[in-house]
Design a protein around this motif. Sequence first.
Motif, short mmCIF file in Angstrom:
data_model
loop_
_atom_site.label_atom_id
_atom_site.label_comp_id
_atom_site.label_asym_id
_atom_site.label_seq_id
_atom_site.Cartn_x
_atom_site.Cartn_y
_atom_site.Cartn_z
N VAL A 90 0.83 -1.19 0.00
CA VAL A 90 0.00 0.00 0.00
C VAL A 90 0.87 1.25 0.00
O VAL A 90 1.81 1.37 0.78
N GLY A 91 0.60 2.12 -0.98
CA GLY A 91 1.36 3.36 -1.11
C GLY A 91 0.44 4.50 -1.48
O GLY A 91 -0.60 4.69 -0.86
N ALA A 92 0.81 5.23 -2.53
CA ALA A 92 0.01 6.37 -2.98
C ALA A 92 -0.56 6.09 -4.37
O ALA A 92 0.12 5.49 -5.20
N PRO A 93 -1.82 6.54 -4.64
CA PRO A 93 -2.38 6.36 -5.98
C PRO A 93 -1.76 7.35 -6.96
O PRO A 93 -1.33 8.43 -6.58
N ARG A 94 -1.74 6.95 -8.24
CA ARG A 94 -1.19 7.85 -9.27
C ARG A 94 -2.28 8.70 -9.90
O ARG A 94 -2.00 9.76 -10.43
N ARG A 95 -3.50 8.17 -9.88
CA ARG A 95 -4.65 8.92 -10.40
C ARG A 95 -5.81 8.70 -9.44
O ARG A 95 -5.80 7.75 -8.66
N PHE A 125 -4.86 0.76 -8.10
CA PHE A 125 -3.85 0.26 -7.19
C PHE A 125 -2.99 1.42 -6.69
O PHE A 125 -2.28 2.06 -7.47
N ALA A 126 -3.10 1.70 -5.38
CA ALA A 126 -2.32 2.80 -4.81
C ALA A 126 -0.92 2.29 -4.48
O ALA A 126 -0.59 1.97 -3.34
N GLY A 127 -0.12 2.21 -5.53
CA GLY A 127 1.15 1.50 -5.37
C GLY A 127 2.40 2.36 -5.50
O GLY A 127 3.51 1.82 -5.50
N ASN A 128 2.21 3.66 -5.60
CA ASN A 128 3.39 4.51 -5.69
C ASN A 128 4.23 4.32 -4.42
O ASN A 128 3.74 4.47 -3.30
N GLY A 129 5.51 3.99 -4.61
CA GLY A 129 6.25 3.40 -3.50
C GLY A 129 7.13 4.30 -2.66
O GLY A 129 7.82 3.82 -1.78
N GLY A 130 7.11 5.63 -2.91
CA GLY A 130 8.00 6.52 -2.15
C GLY A 130 7.72 6.52 -0.66
O GLY A 130 8.61 6.77 0.15
N LEU A 131 6.48 6.25 -0.30
CA LEU A 131 6.11 6.05 1.10
C LEU A 131 5.10 4.91 1.07
O LEU A 131 3.95 5.11 0.70
N SER A 132 5.56 3.71 1.34
CA SER A 132 4.68 2.56 1.14
C SER A 132 5.01 1.44 2.12
O SER A 132 6.14 1.33 2.59
#
Length: 330
Positions: free
Chosen positions: A200-205, A210-217
């Motif tokens: 679980v990370g941040a969504p791109r849209r 899938f909220a998979g942006n990994g900078g904080l995940s």
Amino acid sequence: MATSPIAGASPGPFAITRTRIFLLVSLALTWWFASLFPHYKPAIQAQFRARLNEAIMKLPSIKVDWDTSVDLHDAYNASKVAIIIEPRPLPHLVPHILYMMNVVPPEWRFVFVGSKESVTGMEQAAAVRHWQMTGKLDLMVLPEPWEIDSKEKVFRTLTDIRFYDEFLPGVEWLLKYEADSILCANSEASLNDWLSWDFVGAPRRADDHFAGNGGLSLRRVSTIRRVLGFQARLNDSDPEDEWFGKRVYVLPGAKVASGVEEALAVEDVYREGVMGFHVRDGGNNLADGVWRPKEQRKRIFQYCPELTMIMDMKLERERCPEDRGNGLMG
Ligand SMILES: *[C@@H]1O[C@H](CO)[C@@H](O)[C@H](O)[C@H]1NC(C)=O
Ligand SMILES: *[C@@H]1O[C@H](CO)[C@@H](O)[C@H](O)[C@H]1NC(C)=O
């Protein structure tokens, strides 16, 4: 007849008599016996120690009031690790990691993977050395042939199962954060609320499945292992978070966050009350939808003032007169 004391039968002081032999022998025996019992030595040491203690008592001292019967390493849960991989010796790394240790639940350990430069920089700080000693924080320079001096090399490291085997044994929950991501102390959620999720990370849209942006995940290492068990990432292909995301999303039984409401962090899509932010490239590559609206930006900084630690800031009064405060001029 008068006898002189010297010439007479009375023995001189060095004369050998039976009595003297007896005395000498018994003295020798006494010494020998004494040597069998070396108790006089500790007595001397004890005396020395007492004097040393006396000297120490006279030194100005700080009262250290901790309970030494508790092994500090037991205070941490070996399966929960927050990791940051950062080769650059950035000046805010120390306050940043100290702050993150405060907002991540206390049983989590921290691992800082760096270059010789960034690790040496961290070690200068007494607070960092303190947390190293308690077992809360590990600083690592990966041995050859591991490399982390470019994004691609970090992607290769994180998609190599040997990295988890060698450096993170026994770890199941991995919070991956970066020098430009931060958890907000005002968040009502705890990192431990997310333990049932696989990635679980941040969504791109806004409509991201899938909220998979990994900078904080947050990732589960057993899930990472499942993916790496059947697939290998090609060099110079997708970033590691996208690569994992595509695969974890289709993994049977995997629980992944979708959309904005379930996201752990904000990067491209704003949500009020989120647990943390990732400001890409230290704020030099900000998402307009999150940062451009002036009122929203104000709310973000009110809610998460810790962001000022990881972003280049400028005071309001330093604004150019023609700056309308929404990222546009004139
Ligand atoms: C570590 O944390 C996990 C998840 O909260 C928990 O299931 C486990 O029992 C903990 N381990 C120890 C040794 O406390
Ligand atoms: C990918 O890069 C690594 C070095 O980082 C190298 O050892 C490996 O052989 C490369 N893989 C391929 C398929 O070229």
